[in-house]
Design a protein around this motif. Structure first.
Motif, PDB file in Angstrom:
ATOM      1  N   LEU A  23       0.824  -1.208   0.000  1.00  0.00           N
ATOM      2  CA  LEU A  23       0.000   0.000   0.000  1.00  0.00           C
ATOM      3  C   LEU A  23       0.857   1.257   0.000  1.00  0.00           C
ATOM      4  N   SER A  24       2.012   1.189   0.659  1.00  0.00           N
ATOM      5  CA  SER A  24       2.913   2.338   0.701  1.00  0.00           C
ATOM      6  C   SER A  24       4.349   1.859   0.862  1.00  0.00           C
ATOM      7  N   VAL A  25       5.288   2.714   0.437  1.00  0.00           N
ATOM      8  CA  VAL A  25       6.709   2.363   0.468  1.00  0.00           C
ATOM      9  C   VAL A  25       7.510   3.570   0.935  1.00  0.00           C
ATOM     10  N   SER A  26       8.444   3.341   1.847  1.00  0.00           N
ATOM     11  CA  SER A  26       9.436   4.346   2.203  1.00  0.00           C
ATOM     12  C   SER A  26      10.808   3.685   2.098  1.00  0.00           C
ATOM     13  N   ALA A  72       7.945  -1.587   3.423  1.00  0.00           N
ATOM     14  CA  ALA A  72       6.747  -1.731   2.592  1.00  0.00           C
ATOM     15  C   ALA A  72       5.576  -2.115   3.507  1.00  0.00           C
ATOM     16  N   LYS A  73       4.517  -1.307   3.470  1.00  0.00           N
ATOM     17  CA  LYS A  73       3.383  -1.531   4.365  1.00  0.00           C
ATOM     18  C   LYS A  73       2.196  -2.116   3.608  1.00  0.00           C
ATOM     19  N   TYR A  74       1.641  -3.183   4.181  1.00  0.00           N
ATOM     20  CA  TYR A  74       0.434  -3.843   3.685  1.00  0.00           C
ATOM     21  C   TYR A  74      -0.672  -3.645   4.718  1.00  0.00           C
ATOM     22  N   THR A 110       3.983  -5.587   7.765  1.00  0.00           N
ATOM     23  CA  THR A 110       5.036  -4.689   7.321  1.00  0.00           C
ATOM     24  C   THR A 110       6.218  -5.530   6.857  1.00  0.00           C
ATOM     25  N   ILE A 156       9.258   3.040  -7.679  1.00  0.00           N
ATOM     26  CA  ILE A 156       8.762   3.719  -6.482  1.00  0.00           C
ATOM     27  C   ILE A 156       9.906   4.006  -5.513  1.00  0.00           C
ATOM     28  N   GLU A 185      11.004   7.631  -4.248  1.00  0.00           N
ATOM     29  CA  GLU A 185      10.672   8.032  -2.889  1.00  0.00           C
ATOM     30  C   GLU A 185      11.850   8.009  -1.918  1.00  0.00           C
TER      31      GLU A 185
END
Length: 319
Positions: free
Chosen positions: A195-198, A216-218, A222, A310, A314
């Motif tokens: 859902l999101s990546v840092s 990486a967050k689901y 995580t 990504i 990012e």
């Protein structure tokens, strides 16, 4: 299957060694930019046809499929040329440097009715297939720790002022594309895109990234991915659920996986001792013979490329 080789380096040596354990595997042609290298490589592996002219190689009928193991920057152009010449292609990872290039290659393969497959040896291994079967045994998965940290012999040369291809970003090289991709591919194969990546990347003097970390967050878990060409690590990778843990000895070439209960007791293990690249070669050969390949392989390659984009976009860069 008659194979033509593009890229005469150590990974090609390993590919041929693994391929020769499989019935029907045969290397019949090699391309190199220099006659000396083409001749030496052909002599080492008893290869009948050798080329220094790219156009002559790509249209030759001396082989049926091509293995591409050149610098990352060249993958897209060389793969496209081979596909348009009606050759099946097994291309080293990462398939390309952008998702748009990757999609163009898969579209081209379909248009020419040939097989395109990324050479991701880890996700074709028997141990990885068993890992997939065990995922439901450890309850709701909450954390994934995948890492590939391998000190590069070329790093010592870099510190001495000698810059080799492994640390040349203009060739598409660096820790993320060379090693990090081995943590990304199994993640998206097992769980899809997050859902999101840092991310954070450490940049070396050449401009190439020497190491990095990705979070990486689901929805329910995580994943922490780490990769480096300037340190070593020998710990296994993990998939951690509420009811148990799965460990992978080496995420880039899984051979031993273990299942533990919540108390840390080992309850099952699986291991194999085949050449790490033999599984991907067998999958590729079978696909070429049947004329089809499972769509999940294209999906994994494309999701891996999307993740790479990504992360590059990012990531916080540290010098």
């Amino acid at each position: 299957m008659r194979l033509g080789i593009v890229g005469t380096n150590w990974i090609t040596d390993r590919m041929i060694t693994a391929g020769r354990t499989i019935e029907g595997f045969e290397v019949t042609a090699v391309y190199s930019r220099t006659a000396e290298r083409a001749t030496a490589f052909a002599a080492t592996y008893d290869i009948k046809h050798r080329f220094t002219d790219w156009q002559a190689f790509i249209v030759s009928d001396s082989y049926d499929a091509v293995y591409i193991a050149t610098p990352n920057l060249l993958h897209a152009e060389q793969t496209m040329a081979a596909l348009n010449a009606k050759k099946h292609v097994l291309c080293e990872k990462p398939l390309t440097l952008t998702a748009a290039e990757g999609q163009a290659l898969f579209d081209c393969a379909k248009q020419n009715d040939v097989i395109l497959m990324e050479a991701m040896k880890s996700t074709e291994a028997a141990a990885f297939n068993q890992l997939e079967k065990w995922l439901n045994d450890i309850g709701t998965i909450r954390r994934v720790n995948f890492h590939y940290n391998q000190y590069s012999s070329r790093y010592d040369k870099l510190k001495a002022g000698v810059v080799e291809n492994a640390f040349r970003p203009e060739l598409g090289n660096g820790a993320l594309t060379d090693l990090g991709v081995y943590t990304i591919a199994p993640l998206v194969r097992l769980f899809g895109l997050p859902l999101s990546v840092s991310a954070e990347l450490h940049r070396l003097s050449t401009g190439a990234d020497g190491q990095g970390t990705v979070i990486a967050k689901y929805s329910e878990m995580t994943a922490v991915l780490s990769f480096s060409k300037i340190i070593n690590s020998y710990l296994p990778s993990e998939i951690i659920g509420e009811d148990g843990i799965l460990t992978i000895d080496k995420i880039s070439a899984p051979a031993i996986i273990k299942k533990y209960n919540r108390q840390g007791e080992e309850i099952e293990r699986f291991e194999h001792h085949a050449q790490p690249m033999s599984y991907e070669i067998k999958t590729f050969m079978d696909a070429c013979q049947s004329g089809s390949i499972h769509s999940s392989k294209e999906q994994m390659s494309m999701d891996t490329l999307r993740m790479l984009e990504i992360i590059k976009r990012e990531a916080k860069i540290h010098e």
